[in-house]
Each structure stands twice: as C-alpha cells, then as structure tokens.
Write a protein that holds these residues in place. Structure first.
Motif, mmCIF file in Angstrom:
data_model
loop_
_atom_site.group_PDB
_atom_site.id
_atom_site.type_symbol
_atom_site.label_atom_id
_atom_site.label_comp_id
_atom_site.label_asym_id
_atom_site.label_seq_id
_atom_site.Cartn_x
_atom_site.Cartn_y
_atom_site.Cartn_z
ATOM 1 N N GLU A 13 0.835 -1.205 0.000
ATOM 2 C CA GLU A 13 0.000 0.000 0.000
ATOM 3 C C GLU A 13 0.867 1.250 0.000
ATOM 4 O OE1 GLU A 13 -2.800 -0.088 3.168
ATOM 5 O OE2 GLU A 13 -3.903 -1.808 2.355
ATOM 6 N N PHE A 14 1.964 1.210 0.743
ATOM 7 C CA PHE A 14 2.876 2.352 0.724
ATOM 8 C C PHE A 14 3.466 2.550 -0.672
ATOM 9 C CE2 PHE A 14 7.136 4.152 0.880
ATOM 10 C CZ PHE A 14 6.925 5.323 1.591
ATOM 11 N N GLY A 15 3.823 1.433 -1.353
ATOM 12 C CA GLY A 15 4.364 1.539 -2.707
ATOM 13 C C GLY A 15 3.409 2.252 -3.645
ATOM 14 N N THR A 16 2.130 1.919 -3.541
ATOM 15 C CA THR A 16 1.120 2.594 -4.362
ATOM 16 C C THR A 16 1.003 4.059 -3.978
ATOM 17 O OG1 THR A 16 -0.130 0.541 -4.622
ATOM 18 C CG2 THR A 16 -1.325 2.605 -5.021
ATOM 19 N N TYR A 17 1.017 4.332 -2.671
ATOM 20 C CA TYR A 17 0.844 5.697 -2.167
ATOM 21 C C TYR A 17 1.997 6.602 -2.582
ATOM 22 C CZ TYR A 17 0.185 9.468 1.282
ATOM 23 O OH TYR A 17 0.003 10.687 1.895
ATOM 24 N N ILE A 18 3.225 6.150 -2.372
ATOM 25 C CA ILE A 18 4.370 7.012 -2.681
ATOM 26 C C ILE A 18 4.480 7.249 -4.187
ATOM 27 C CG2 ILE A 18 6.135 5.197 -2.857
ATOM 28 C CD1 ILE A 18 6.525 8.601 -1.059
ATOM 29 N N GLY A 19 4.098 6.243 -4.992
ATOM 30 C CA GLY A 19 4.123 6.425 -6.440
ATOM 31 C C GLY A 19 3.055 7.394 -6.923
ATOM 32 N N SER A 20 1.831 7.227 -6.426
ATOM 33 C CA SER A 20 0.730 8.077 -6.897
ATOM 34 C C SER A 20 0.888 9.520 -6.417
ATOM 35 C CB SER A 20 -0.614 7.512 -6.430
ATOM 36 O OG SER A 20 -0.726 7.541 -5.017
ATOM 37 N N ASP A 106 -7.166 17.046 -3.739
ATOM 38 C CA ASP A 106 -5.862 16.995 -3.075
ATOM 39 C C ASP A 106 -5.936 16.103 -1.839
ATOM 40 O OD1 ASP A 106 -4.883 18.913 -4.928
ATOM 41 O OD2 ASP A 106 -5.678 20.529 -3.682
ATOM 42 N N TRP A 107 -6.997 16.269 -1.054
ATOM 43 C CA TRP A 107 -7.150 15.438 0.140
ATOM 44 C C TRP A 107 -7.205 13.966 -0.231
ATOM 45 C CZ3 TRP A 107 -11.617 18.350 3.110
ATOM 46 C CH2 TRP A 107 -11.169 19.629 3.478
ATOM 47 N N GLY A 108 -7.952 13.660 -1.286
ATOM 48 C CA GLY A 108 -8.055 12.260 -1.705
ATOM 49 C C GLY A 108 -6.717 11.703 -2.150
ATOM 50 N N ALA A 109 -5.933 12.509 -2.861
ATOM 51 C CA ALA A 109 -4.645 12.040 -3.372
ATOM 52 C C ALA A 109 -3.676 11.704 -2.248
ATOM 53 C CB ALA A 109 -4.028 13.104 -4.284
ATOM 54 N N PHE A 110 -3.766 12.441 -1.118
ATOM 55 C CA PHE A 110 -2.812 12.256 -0.027
ATOM 56 C C PHE A 110 -3.429 11.567 1.190
ATOM 57 C CE2 PHE A 110 -1.040 15.585 -2.652
ATOM 58 C CZ PHE A 110 0.291 15.200 -2.741
ATOM 59 N N ASN A 111 -4.640 11.038 1.027
ATOM 60 C CA ASN A 111 -5.285 10.286 2.107
ATOM 61 C C ASN A 111 -5.517 11.158 3.333
ATOM 62 O OD1 ASN A 111 -6.471 7.952 3.177
ATOM 63 N ND2 ASN A 111 -4.570 7.280 4.123
ATOM 64 N N ARG A 213 -3.654 2.336 -19.262
ATOM 65 C CA ARG A 213 -4.721 2.665 -18.317
ATOM 66 C C ARG A 213 -5.385 3.966 -18.748
ATOM 67 N NH1 ARG A 213 -2.588 5.120 -12.537
ATOM 68 N NH2 ARG A 213 -1.076 6.632 -13.319
ATOM 69 N N TRP A 214 -6.672 4.107 -18.407
ATOM 70 C CA TRP A 214 -7.365 5.370 -18.623
ATOM 71 C C TRP A 214 -6.839 6.373 -17.610
ATOM 72 C CZ3 TRP A 214 -9.207 4.952 -23.112
ATOM 73 C CH2 TRP A 214 -9.899 3.815 -23.547
ATOM 74 N N TYR A 215 -6.564 7.604 -18.082
ATOM 75 C CA TYR A 215 -5.837 8.571 -17.258
ATOM 76 C C TYR A 215 -6.557 9.914 -17.243
ATOM 77 C CZ TYR A 215 -1.737 10.897 -15.244
ATOM 78 O OH TYR A 215 -0.884 11.576 -14.421
ATOM 79 N N SER A 216 -6.513 10.572 -16.081
ATOM 80 C CA SER A 216 -7.033 11.930 -15.939
ATOM 81 C C SER A 216 -5.871 12.859 -15.618
ATOM 82 C CB SER A 216 -8.076 11.999 -14.818
ATOM 83 O OG SER A 216 -8.410 13.349 -14.531
ATOM 84 N N THR A 217 -5.538 13.775 -16.536
ATOM 85 C CA THR A 217 -4.421 14.685 -16.299
ATOM 86 C C THR A 217 -4.754 15.703 -15.217
ATOM 87 O OG1 THR A 217 -5.180 16.131 -18.092
ATOM 88 C CG2 THR A 217 -3.543 14.452 -18.647
ATOM 89 N N LYS A 218 -6.041 16.021 -15.040
ATOM 90 C CA LYS A 218 -6.437 16.993 -14.017
ATOM 91 C C LYS A 218 -6.490 16.358 -12.636
ATOM 92 C CE LYS A 218 -9.128 19.902 -17.178
ATOM 93 N NZ LYS A 218 -10.464 20.460 -17.491
ATOM 94 N N HIS A 219 -6.850 15.082 -12.590
ATOM 95 C CA HIS A 219 -6.977 14.381 -11.314
ATOM 96 C C HIS A 219 -6.358 12.992 -11.445
ATOM 97 C CE1 HIS A 219 -9.562 17.608 -9.977
ATOM 98 N NE2 HIS A 219 -10.310 17.446 -11.045
ATOM 99 N N PRO A 220 -5.013 12.914 -11.421
ATOM 100 C CA PRO A 220 -4.343 11.624 -11.624
ATOM 101 C C PRO A 220 -4.753 10.560 -10.622
ATOM 102 C CG PRO A 220 -2.770 13.439 -11.774
ATOM 103 C CD PRO A 220 -4.047 14.025 -11.270
ATOM 104 N N GLU A 221 -5.154 10.995 -9.402
ATOM 105 C CA GLU A 221 -5.531 10.028 -8.379
ATOM 106 C C GLU A 221 -6.796 9.258 -8.731
ATOM 107 O OE1 GLU A 221 -7.860 13.702 -7.278
ATOM 108 O OE2 GLU A 221 -5.954 13.228 -8.239
ATOM 109 N N LEU A 222 -7.546 9.738 -9.727
ATOM 110 C CA LEU A 222 -8.774 9.063 -10.150
ATOM 111 C C LEU A 222 -8.545 8.138 -11.347
ATOM 112 C CD1 LEU A 222 -11.333 12.029 -9.913
ATOM 113 C CD2 LEU A 222 -10.630 10.413 -8.142
#
Length: 235
Positions: A13-20, A106-111, A213-222
């Motif tokens: 989970e940390f690997g995913t978090y630090i990458g995203s 932003d909150w969602g991206a950083f948990n 993968r489908w990508y959102s440039t405005k909201h990469p976390e989505l």
C-alpha cells in the motif's frame, strides 16, 4: 489526523501511495500541484527520492520465490519510517490539509480526511475509474504500430468516461517487464483512443511490451488500473 494514518504502513500500500503522490505533485499545468500546494522543490525531490529507493526493493520483495528476504522487508519498512519521519518534521501533509489552495481532490490524493475550507471549482463525484483498457494492434511496417483503445461499453476506439487520455508504459526487446514498477519503462500519453506508436526500426523482429490505463491529467488520483501486459511483434 497524523502521518501514521495518512501514510500507509503496509509495504504494498505504501508503494502505491508514494508512487501516486509523486505523480500528483508533478501533475498540473501551468502550475504543478506541488507548487500550488506550497511544497518546495527540495521537498518534492526528497519525496521522489523515497520512491526511487523503495521501488526496486519492492520488486524484490514481491518475488517471494527468488528474492524476498527478511533484510529486504526490513529495508522497506525503514524507508516507510523515514518517509513518515520526514513528513512529521516538515509537516508536508499538514500543510496540504491547511492550504487555502487545497481541494477535496488533493485530500483524496494524499489520504487526508478533513482540512480547512476546501475549494472546488465545480460539483462532481469523486470516483476512481475502474474500467480497464482493451486494445488492438495493427502493424503498419517500419516499426510503426497502430493502437486502438476500447472500453468494455464502447464499440469504437475512444477515451473512456471521466478520463481525458490513455496512458501507457512500454519497453522493447525480448524480455518482458515483470510489472509497471520496473525501472526503464518508457511512458506515453494519448488524448485519442486511436493513435500510432512509432518505434526505432532497429527493434524490428523484437517485441513491444506495453501496459495501458485510462488517465485523468487533471486528477491523476482518479485514473484507472493498469491493464495486463500486452505483447506484439515489431515488424
């Protein structure tokens, strides 16, 4: 909420978090998310450094048969601890939570659960894309490959739903990558569901290994999940 609950303790989970979060810091135009949120270039460089240190060890850890050892696990946990300590010292996530420029994205991206008066420019659901990318390849010769990307609900090649592009990671040769985290993968982005990928003719007779993968440039976390590895010969 403290860093220990925002930054995952679990290794994968940390690997995913630090990458995203590193992707999120560098995304945004003309001002990057990191700059908008008041994170300094030095802090972003250090945050990226944690990912750079962590990723190759994570690949070894996830290969339980050949390379996972207690030492690898301990090194990964040490990097997680260093990241949490760095955040506690520099208050990275607290500053993001309190930033007047912060949004719920932003909150969602950083948990981060909660913050100070988040601003949103429009009302929309915060939904992560779950749709996979399906692809077809057509060899055009000269090491040029026509790629068409589809969703499960689409009869023609097109960008899916909330995404605004398709992102891909690839390599050429005869040895396939083990995952999207492998070092040396090249990246690309297309705002169209149908595009041509032009490769070096010296790779003719070898293989293209590629993830989408489908990508959102405005909201990469989505952005959506990476596809299974796709392979086609280069002619």
């Amino acid at each position: 909420m403290g860093a220990t609950t925002r930054i995952p303790r679990s290794i994968n989970e940390f690997g995913t978090y630090i990458g995203s979060t590193n992707i999120y810091f560098s995304s945004g135009t003309p001002v990057t998310n990191g700059e908008r949120l008041g994170i300094t270039p030095e802090e972003i460089t250090q945050w990226k450094g944690f990912e750079t240190e962590f990723s190759p060890l994570l690949l070894m850890y996830n290969d339980a048969t050949n390379s996972r050892t207690r030492a690898i696990r301990n090194n990964l946990i040490e990097i997680i601890d260093k990241t949490i300590a760095y955040d506690q010292t520099n208050h990275i996530l607290d500053r993001i939570a309190a930033s007047p420029n912060a949004t719920v994205y932003d909150w969602g991206a950083f948990n981060i659960n909660g913050g100070v008066s988040p601003k949103t420019t429009r009302t929309r659901s915060i939904t992560v894309i779950k749709e996979p990318v399906s692809v077809t390849f057509q060899q055009l010769g000269g090491a040029i490959i026509a790629i068409k990307c589809y969703s499960t609900s689409g009869a023609r090649a097109a960008i899916y739903g909330e995404a605004d592009s398709v992102q891909y990671l690839f390599k050429t040769g005869t040895v396939p990558p083990t995952s999207t985290n492998e070092d040396g993968l090249r990246s690309g982005l297309s705002t169209k569901g149908s595009f041509n990928l032009e490769l070096n003719p010296e790779f003719k007779g070898k293989y293209l290994y590629i993830f989408f993968r489908w990508y959102s440039t405005k909201h990469p976390e989505l952005s959506g999940p990476w596809s299974e590895l796709q392979t086609t010969m280069i002619v």
